[in-house]
Structures are given as C-alpha cells and as structure tokens.
Write an enzyme that holds these catalytic residues in place. Structure first.
Site, PDB file in Angstrom:
ATOM      1  N   ASN A   1      55.831 -77.437  20.959  1.00 56.35           N
ATOM      2  CA  ASN A   1      56.525 -77.987  22.118  1.00 56.35           C
ATOM      3  C   ASN A   1      56.513 -79.508  22.000  1.00 56.35           C
ATOM      4  O   ASN A   1      55.451 -80.122  22.131  1.00 56.35           O
ATOM      5  CB  ASN A   1      55.824 -77.535  23.408  1.00 56.35           C
ATOM      6  CG  ASN A   1      56.508 -78.051  24.657  1.00 56.35           C
ATOM      7  OD1 ASN A   1      57.432 -78.860  24.592  1.00 56.35           O
ATOM      8  ND2 ASN A   1      56.051 -77.600  25.806  1.00 56.35           N
TER       9      ASN A   1
ATOM     10  N   SER B   1      54.683 -81.520  24.872  1.00 55.33           N
ATOM     11  CA  SER B   1      53.310 -81.229  25.275  1.00 55.33           C
ATOM     12  C   SER B   1      52.414 -82.457  25.213  1.00 55.33           C
ATOM     13  O   SER B   1      52.557 -83.312  24.340  1.00 55.33           O
ATOM     14  CB  SER B   1      52.713 -80.148  24.371  1.00 55.33           C
ATOM     15  OG  SER B   1      53.147 -78.882  24.765  1.00 55.33           O
TER      16      SER B   1
ATOM     17  N   ASP C   1      49.026 -74.380  27.164  1.00 49.68           N
ATOM     18  CA  ASP C   1      48.898 -72.961  27.497  1.00 49.68           C
ATOM     19  C   ASP C   1      50.255 -72.293  27.682  1.00 49.68           C
ATOM     20  O   ASP C   1      50.403 -71.098  27.425  1.00 49.68           O
ATOM     21  CB  ASP C   1      48.055 -72.797  28.765  1.00 49.68           C
ATOM     22  CG  ASP C   1      46.587 -73.113  28.520  1.00 49.68           C
ATOM     23  OD1 ASP C   1      46.068 -72.732  27.460  1.00 49.68           O
ATOM     24  OD2 ASP C   1      45.963 -73.743  29.388  1.00 49.68           O
ATOM     25  N   GLY C   2      51.257 -73.057  28.126  1.00 51.78           N
ATOM     26  CA  GLY C   2      52.591 -72.484  28.301  1.00 51.78           C
ATOM     27  C   GLY C   2      53.217 -72.074  26.982  1.00 51.78           C
ATOM     28  O   GLY C   2      53.806 -70.992  26.857  1.00 51.78           O
TER      29      GLY C   2
ATOM     30  N   GLU D   1      54.003 -68.092  25.594  1.00 49.52           N
ATOM     31  CA  GLU D   1      55.274 -67.585  25.051  1.00 49.52           C
ATOM     32  C   GLU D   1      55.092 -67.004  23.653  1.00 49.52           C
ATOM     33  O   GLU D   1      55.692 -65.979  23.313  1.00 49.52           O
ATOM     34  CB  GLU D   1      56.309 -68.702  25.040  1.00 49.52           C
ATOM     35  CG  GLU D   1      56.772 -69.106  26.431  1.00 49.52           C
ATOM     36  CD  GLU D   1      58.078 -69.863  26.412  1.00 49.52           C
ATOM     37  OE1 GLU D   1      58.651 -70.060  25.317  1.00 49.52           O
ATOM     38  OE2 GLU D   1      58.553 -70.254  27.494  1.00 49.52           O
TER      39      GLU D   1
ATOM     40  N   ASP E   1      35.341 -58.253  24.979  1.00 45.15           N
ATOM     41  CA  ASP E   1      34.502 -57.201  25.549  1.00 45.15           C
ATOM     42  C   ASP E   1      35.296 -56.031  26.115  1.00 45.15           C
ATOM     43  O   ASP E   1      34.725 -55.082  26.656  1.00 45.15           O
ATOM     44  CB  ASP E   1      33.574 -57.777  26.628  1.00 45.15           C
ATOM     45  CG  ASP E   1      34.343 -58.377  27.804  1.00 45.15           C
ATOM     46  OD1 ASP E   1      35.588 -58.388  27.756  1.00 45.15           O
ATOM     47  OD2 ASP E   1      33.692 -58.837  28.764  1.00 45.15           O
TER      48      ASP E   1
ATOM     49  N   GLU F   1      52.070 -69.513  33.870  1.00 49.50           N
ATOM     50  CA  GLU F   1      53.524 -69.382  33.923  1.00 49.50           C
ATOM     51  C   GLU F   1      53.919 -68.311  34.938  1.00 49.50           C
ATOM     52  O   GLU F   1      53.146 -67.404  35.240  1.00 49.50           O
ATOM     53  CB  GLU F   1      54.077 -69.005  32.536  1.00 49.50           C
ATOM     54  CG  GLU F   1      53.725 -69.986  31.433  1.00 49.50           C
ATOM     55  CD  GLU F   1      54.281 -71.375  31.673  1.00 49.50           C
ATOM     56  OE1 GLU F   1      55.462 -71.490  32.063  1.00 49.50           O
ATOM     57  OE2 GLU F   1      53.528 -72.351  31.477  1.00 49.50           O
TER      58      GLU F   1
END
Length: 303
Positions: A9, A12, A68-69, A73, A217, A274
């Site tokens: 990105n 970012s 994180d976006g 994706e 876990d 998101e």
C-alpha cells in the site's frame, strides 16, 4: 532463488512504503528472493491480486507491506484456498496489530530478514460469515473507529487520528441488544457496549485486552462489555490498559472455537479494522490455516 510477489500500500504509514520500496527490493534480492511488485489502487485490490497470482502460479511466497488493512485484504485472498502460499509481512502501517502480536519488527530491514530466513509457523485464521480475519472481529460503537478515520488524516498524524475520532464518538455512547451463542460455553443475551472476538493478544495497539490469546491455540478469546454509563466505561478503559478488567462485573470473558451473534438492531462488524458487513454473524476458527514468516528464536519484538 525464491520468487515472491510483494503487495504494498503506497499510502501506508505516512507513505513510508513509497519511500522505502527500493531499499526493500534490494534487501530481499540480496537475500535470494526475486520480487515482483503490485501497488494497491483501492479497496479490495490486494484481495483480487492475491487471487490472480494464486491462479497464475509461479510464486513461492507472498509479502504484504502496509498496515492491518493491507494485511486483511491479503488474508482474504489467501484463506480458504487449496494452494495457499506462506506469507511475509513488512509492517509499515499506522497500528500493525498483527505484526505486534507476532513479534515481527517494525523496522523494514529487520522484517525483511525474517522473510529471507524462511522460518514460518502456522497460525489460526478466523472466519466471519464469508470473510476472514487474523487479529480481531468486533461490533459496537467504538469498533467503527478504524474505518471511520479518513485516510488523509491517518497519513498526516498517524495513530493520533484514532484517539481524536474516539473522543468524538464517546458522546454517542449507547448499548446494543445482542445474543451470543458460544460452542461449549452457552448463551449470553442482554445490552452490550461492544464485543471483541480476539485471535491474538494485540487489539488496537493494546496488548492487555486479551493477554492470554494465542494465534495457534484453535480458540477465540471473546470479551463482552455489558451496558454501562460513560463514567463506568472510561473506568473500564483505564482498567483494560493495565490488564485488570477481567474481574469487573461489566466484563464477560470466555474462549470458544465457534459462536453466533445476532441482534434486532443494525450492528456493523469490524474485521481487522475494516468494515465486515453487519450482523447476524457466525464466527469460527480455521486452525493452523496460513504459514507466517517470523523469528525462529522468538527473540524479535515489535518496536
């Protein structure tokens, strides 16, 4: 040489990725990884690119560079596919919750070294209806923060943008009627401020909201915040920052591998920061579903 597709990105982390791209490519090439690039151009583009490259074949791994976006994706392009590839991460976003949980260094050079070393571990992936997430799913008024913050504001002032938006939304604090049916746990019905379905211990930049949650876990850590007023909610936030919120009567905590959430109201879902549609929602764990490159010694930390 390994062949990788770098999906990044360019906006970012205050556009750090755009500046660092030549250095990253050189570092990976020197480490024996031949890289081709794809710069994302809009919402959903990274998912489509992953699906295209899996269809084409010819790659050994995928690298997601962004926040994180971008990672969300990429995961949605990988998860559920038969021919999944291992994933490397260069965390150059605003919050980087997942990289923090994995101990992947924030500095691009050290993150690239983990990819070059080619040590990977399998991690669980969450499925929410027909979408996937690796960090957190949630609902309630504050969970809408991450996709309410304008991209330009995040680019200019970074994580401060989330705090400013949170202060703005506080005045609209209100509960929502919700029902939770959790596998091997039971049913919870009532008015709740928000719910968090955690796959990792890092939520919104905080590591003490679900401190014992693990990525391997086979279980979610679920936090439900029952109806409270503004003063009580602010007190809960201060407790959560210290990791002392589990004993509070407003907090329900349990672990499960599957649950359904319903509401008579319209409730938006947040998946890894998101927009993830609206309730009703069915959430389940896909154990050991995707391989992620990390430090073999476990020494690396996000800093």
């Amino acid at each position: 040489m390994k062949r990788a597709r770098l999906i990044y990105n360019p906006t970012s982390g205050r556009e750090e990725m755009r500046r660092r791209l030549p250095d990253i490519l050189q570092k990976l090439d020197e480490g024996g990884i031949e890289v081709t690039c794809h710069a994302t151009t809009g919402e959903g583009d990274a998912t489509l690119e992953v699906e295209r490259l899996l269809e084409r074949g010819g790659y050994d791994l995928i690298i997601a560079a962004g926040g994180d976006g971008t990672l969300y994706e990429v995961i949605n392009g990988l998860a559920g596919k038969v021919n999944r590839l291992p994933l490397g991460i260069v965390p150059v976003g605003t919050t980087n919750d997942f990289a923090r949980a994995m101990g992947i260094p924030k500095h691009w050079e050290y993150a690239c070294e983990l990819i070059i070393n080619q040590y990977s571990v399998p991690i669980d992936v969450g499925k929410a209806n027909e979408r996937y997430f690796i960090n957190i799913a949630g609902g309630g008024f504050l969970t809408e923060l991450s996709y309410d913050v304008p991209i330009k504001l995040k680019t200019m002032i970074g994580q401060l943008a989330y705090y400013l938006k949170g202060m703005e939304k506080m005045v609209h604090l209100r509960p929502t009627e919700l029902t939770f049916e959790a596998e091997d746990v039971g049913t919870f019905t009532g008015e709740f401020m928000l719910f968090l379905i955690c796959n990792s211990n890092s939520v919104g930049g905080f590591e003490r909201l679900a401190p014992d949650s693990k990525l391997d876990d086979g279980l979610f850590d679920v936090l439900l915040i029952r109806k409270c007023n503004l003063a009580e909610f602010i007190r809960l936030v201060s407790l959560a920052l210290r990791g002392e919120h589990f004993g509070d009567p407003h907090v329900e905590h349990f672990r499960t591998n599957r649950l359904t959430v319903t509401s008579p109201d319209k409730v938006q879902l947040n998946l890894d920061g998101e927009y993830g549609g609206t309730l009703p929602g069915t959430f389940e764990i896909l154990p050991s579903h995707i391989e992620i490159f990390k430090d073999e010694t476990g020494v690396s930390t996000y800093s």
